[in-house]
Design a protein around this motif. Sequence first.
Motif, PDB file in Angstrom:
ATOM      1  N   GLY A  12     -27.897 -18.948 -50.202  1.00 61.39           N
ATOM      2  CA  GLY A  12     -28.181 -19.970 -49.201  1.00 61.39           C
ATOM      3  C   GLY A  12     -29.405 -20.764 -49.633  1.00 61.39           C
ATOM      4  N   PRO A  13     -29.947 -21.598 -48.744  1.00 56.91           N
ATOM      5  CA  PRO A  13     -31.139 -22.377 -49.099  1.00 56.91           C
ATOM      6  C   PRO A  13     -32.286 -21.523 -49.622  1.00 56.91           C
ATOM      7  N   SER A  14     -32.490 -20.339 -49.051  1.00 54.99           N
ATOM      8  CA  SER A  14     -33.591 -19.476 -49.483  1.00 54.99           C
ATOM      9  C   SER A  14     -33.393 -18.982 -50.908  1.00 54.99           C
ATOM     10  N   GLY A  15     -32.189 -18.501 -51.212  1.00 54.42           N
ATOM     11  CA  GLY A  15     -31.909 -18.015 -52.558  1.00 54.42           C
ATOM     12  C   GLY A  15     -31.980 -19.121 -53.591  1.00 54.42           C
ATOM     13  N   TRP A  49     -36.925  -6.555 -60.552  1.00 52.70           N
ATOM     14  CA  TRP A  49     -37.300  -7.206 -59.295  1.00 52.70           C
ATOM     15  C   TRP A  49     -36.054  -7.491 -58.462  1.00 52.70           C
ATOM     16  N   LEU A  50     -36.191  -7.314 -57.148  1.00 56.75           N
ATOM     17  CA  LEU A  50     -35.092  -7.600 -56.224  1.00 56.75           C
ATOM     18  C   LEU A  50     -35.600  -8.550 -55.142  1.00 56.75           C
ATOM     19  N   VAL A  51     -34.918  -9.681 -54.994  1.00 57.39           N
ATOM     20  CA  VAL A  51     -35.280 -10.671 -53.974  1.00 57.39           C
ATOM     21  C   VAL A  51     -34.184 -10.706 -52.912  1.00 57.39           C
ATOM     22  N   VAL A  52     -34.527 -10.337 -51.698  1.00 60.46           N
ATOM     23  CA  VAL A  52     -33.581 -10.347 -50.579  1.00 60.46           C
ATOM     24  C   VAL A  52     -33.598 -11.738 -49.949  1.00 60.46           C
ATOM     25  N   ALA A  53     -32.494 -12.457 -50.087  1.00 60.50           N
ATOM     26  CA  ALA A  53     -32.414 -13.832 -49.582  1.00 60.50           C
ATOM     27  C   ALA A  53     -31.195 -14.029 -48.687  1.00 60.50           C
ATOM     28  N   THR A  54     -30.774 -12.956 -48.014  1.00 55.95           N
ATOM     29  CA  THR A  54     -29.594 -13.035 -47.149  1.00 55.95           C
ATOM     30  C   THR A  54     -29.909 -13.650 -45.790  1.00 55.95           C
ATOM     31  N   GLY A  55     -31.185 -13.753 -45.447  1.00 54.37           N
ATOM     32  CA  GLY A  55     -31.606 -14.525 -44.289  1.00 54.37           C
ATOM     33  C   GLY A  55     -31.460 -13.857 -42.937  1.00 54.37           C
ATOM     34  N   GLU A  56     -31.877 -14.610 -41.928  1.00 52.97           N
ATOM     35  CA  GLU A  56     -31.900 -14.117 -40.554  1.00 52.97           C
ATOM     36  C   GLU A  56     -30.526 -14.155 -39.877  1.00 52.97           C
ATOM     37  N   ASN A  57     -29.604 -14.940 -40.444  1.00 55.21           N
ATOM     38  CA  ASN A  57     -28.332 -15.209 -39.762  1.00 55.21           C
ATOM     39  C   ASN A  57     -27.123 -14.776 -40.579  1.00 55.21           C
ATOM     40  N   ALA A  58     -27.186 -13.589 -41.152  1.00 56.93           N
ATOM     41  CA  ALA A  58     -26.120 -13.152 -42.055  1.00 56.93           C
ATOM     42  C   ALA A  58     -24.846 -12.735 -41.319  1.00 56.93           C
ATOM     43  N   LEU A  86     -26.612 -13.382 -56.635  1.00 57.14           N
ATOM     44  CA  LEU A  86     -25.358 -12.784 -56.179  1.00 57.14           C
ATOM     45  C   LEU A  86     -25.004 -13.344 -54.808  1.00 57.14           C
ATOM     46  N   GLU A  87     -23.771 -13.794 -54.645  1.00 50.63           N
ATOM     47  CA  GLU A  87     -23.325 -14.393 -53.388  1.00 50.63           C
ATOM     48  C   GLU A  87     -21.951 -13.848 -53.019  1.00 50.63           C
ATOM     49  N   ARG A  88     -21.816 -13.338 -51.798  1.00 53.47           N
ATOM     50  CA  ARG A  88     -20.556 -12.712 -51.389  1.00 53.47           C
ATOM     51  C   ARG A  88     -19.445 -13.736 -51.134  1.00 53.47           C
ATOM     52  N   ALA A  89     -19.818 -14.977 -50.783  1.00 52.91           N
ATOM     53  CA  ALA A  89     -18.824 -16.024 -50.550  1.00 52.91           C
ATOM     54  C   ALA A  89     -18.476 -16.722 -51.861  1.00 52.91           C
ATOM     55  N   GLU A  90     -17.602 -17.725 -51.759  1.00 50.79           N
ATOM     56  CA  GLU A  90     -17.186 -18.442 -52.967  1.00 50.79           C
ATOM     57  C   GLU A  90     -17.909 -19.771 -53.119  1.00 50.79           C
ATOM     58  N   CYS A  91     -19.000 -19.968 -52.352  1.00 45.34           N
ATOM     59  CA  CYS A  91     -19.742 -21.217 -52.413  1.00 45.34           C
ATOM     60  C   CYS A  91     -21.194 -20.969 -52.037  1.00 45.34           C
ATOM     61  N   ILE A  92     -22.047 -21.935 -52.348  1.00 45.19           N
ATOM     62  CA  ILE A  92     -23.430 -21.832 -51.901  1.00 45.19           C
ATOM     63  C   ILE A  92     -23.500 -22.171 -50.421  1.00 45.19           C
ATOM     64  N   ALA A  93     -24.555 -21.700 -49.761  1.00 42.11           N
ATOM     65  CA  ALA A  93     -24.804 -22.038 -48.355  1.00 42.11           C
ATOM     66  C   ALA A  93     -23.558 -21.856 -47.492  1.00 42.11           C
ATOM     67  N   SER A  94     -22.949 -20.685 -47.567  1.00 41.42           N
ATOM     68  CA  SER A  94     -21.687 -20.465 -46.852  1.00 41.42           C
ATOM     69  C   SER A  94     -21.854 -20.578 -45.338  1.00 41.42           C
ATOM     70  N   LEU A  95     -23.031 -20.251 -44.815  1.00 41.33           N
ATOM     71  CA  LEU A  95     -23.266 -20.409 -43.381  1.00 41.33           C
ATOM     72  C   LEU A  95     -23.098 -21.873 -42.978  1.00 41.33           C
ATOM     73  N   LEU A 134     -40.001  -5.542 -54.805  1.00 39.36           N
ATOM     74  CA  LEU A 134     -39.121  -5.975 -53.728  1.00 39.36           C
ATOM     75  C   LEU A 134     -39.727  -7.178 -53.006  1.00 39.36           C
ATOM     76  N   TYR A 135     -38.919  -8.205 -52.789  1.00 40.13           N
ATOM     77  CA  TYR A 135     -39.374  -9.423 -52.128  1.00 40.13           C
ATOM     78  C   TYR A 135     -38.375  -9.846 -51.050  1.00 40.13           C
ATOM     79  N   ALA A 136     -38.867 -10.648 -50.109  1.00 43.83           N
ATOM     80  CA  ALA A 136     -38.004 -11.185 -49.043  1.00 43.83           C
ATOM     81  C   ALA A 136     -38.303 -12.668 -48.862  1.00 43.83           C
ATOM     82  N   VAL A 137     -37.252 -13.470 -48.726  1.00 40.35           N
ATOM     83  CA  VAL A 137     -37.411 -14.900 -48.513  1.00 40.35           C
ATOM     84  C   VAL A 137     -36.484 -15.339 -47.382  1.00 40.35           C
ATOM     85  N   GLY A 138     -37.023 -16.170 -46.485  1.00 39.48           N
ATOM     86  CA  GLY A 138     -36.210 -16.672 -45.387  1.00 39.48           C
ATOM     87  C   GLY A 138     -36.204 -15.788 -44.158  1.00 39.48           C
ATOM     88  N   PHE A 139     -37.194 -14.910 -44.021  1.00 34.49           N
ATOM     89  CA  PHE A 139     -37.265 -14.026 -42.849  1.00 34.49           C
ATOM     90  C   PHE A 139     -38.523 -14.277 -42.022  1.00 34.49           C
TER      91      PHE A 139
END
Length: 424
Positions: free
Chosen positions: A30-33, A153-162, A50-59, A375-380
């Motif tokens: 998404g935007p954060s990643g 390094w692991l960056v969690v960018a799944t966001g608040e609205n997953a 890594l993105e579970r959908a087939e496009c960016i910004a699936s939300l 470990l990092y977090a973005v978009g939270f």
Amino acid sequence: MEKTLRISDHDDFFSRRCVWVNGPVIVGAGPSGLAVGACLKEQGVPFVVLERAECIASLWQKRTYDRLKLHLPKQFCQLPKMPFPEAFPEYPTKKQFIEYLESYAKRFEVNPRFNECVQSAKYDETCGLWRVRTVSTNAAAGAHSEVEYICRWLVVATGENAERVVPDIEGLGAFGGNVMHACEYKSGETFRGKRVLVVGCGNSGMEVSLDLCNHNATPAMVVRSSVHVLPREVFRKSIFELATLMLKWLPLWLVDKLMLILAWLVLGDIEKYGLKRPSMGPLKLKNTQGKTPVLDIGALEKIRSGDIKVVPGIKRFFPDSVELVNGEKLDIDSVVLATGYRSNVPFWLKESQFFCKNGFPKASFPNGWKGKAGLYAVGFSRRGLSGASLDATRIAQDIGKVWKEETVQKPKTTACHRRCISQF
């Protein structure tokens, strides 16, 4: 027992294809990643998204309604190192924002690995690395494969609205009409002439109700708790922009009071329409509890005119109606659940020091972007796209500093077993 588990983990490690990532793994495109990827690219640090959908910004692409626009002016929503095109309006449309994100990914060469759904991620203290397990789906071939990414390094960018939130309401399963979450709602066109119950009075609930009115449906909006409703603009200036300016000189509690005075001057007394304001100010409520104030773009006028009916909480559903907590019954044809979203981090991240059980970092803004062991977090941060951009910049600088210090050293070799290790 510990030794047995270690052997089991070792065997499990070699049962799937493993990929060594020479840099961080970013979970979420998404935007954060995308922002983290772009900032890392500027630092010269390789990465995998890594993105579970087939496009960016699936939300944005798949789970938003057609009439959606950014609620804040574009200068507060742009990602690092690339402003919106000047030709875009102050409040870009959904389509324009998606175009911006696609251009952003292309410019910074952020190429996610799509259809990669993360099943688990945990830190292996033995080797000091993160092990991120995914299931990859090839829709065209109908094939599934498991991959384990190994990274420092692991960056969690799944966001608040997953993930959508669907409340458990008595009788909802037996209701005979159409029931959908707001993420499935596209337009009021299919609801012409229908009586629609909108459950929730946040920005989505208000805007869905307004859209239903504009398509000649009859919406009733459930307002179960208190809510701050603010004008989107005051004196032709974004109220968010005014608040940002005031916060440079005034304390938050005073800015909250001034915003409520402005809201009363522009919108009048909204409590007589069933919209009770919280006791806590809008900015403090957003910062402490993550509850975003509603920015009015026309729904309040429809509430005043009676085109949108405000109703209290729900007691139970019947096959063709709903009973409210005040005893009133409404005949309805459809239900739209504008009941929000939640983080899905607790379902896949095997870690308890950095994240809470609700899927948000334990440390509050501005310290919730960095944990331990890479470990990092973005978009939270509960501060929208501007907060995500700030997180992304800090994360890239932090990783980039270590990366630059260590690239002068001789690169390490990684032992591999069979075809186990691929490399990025």
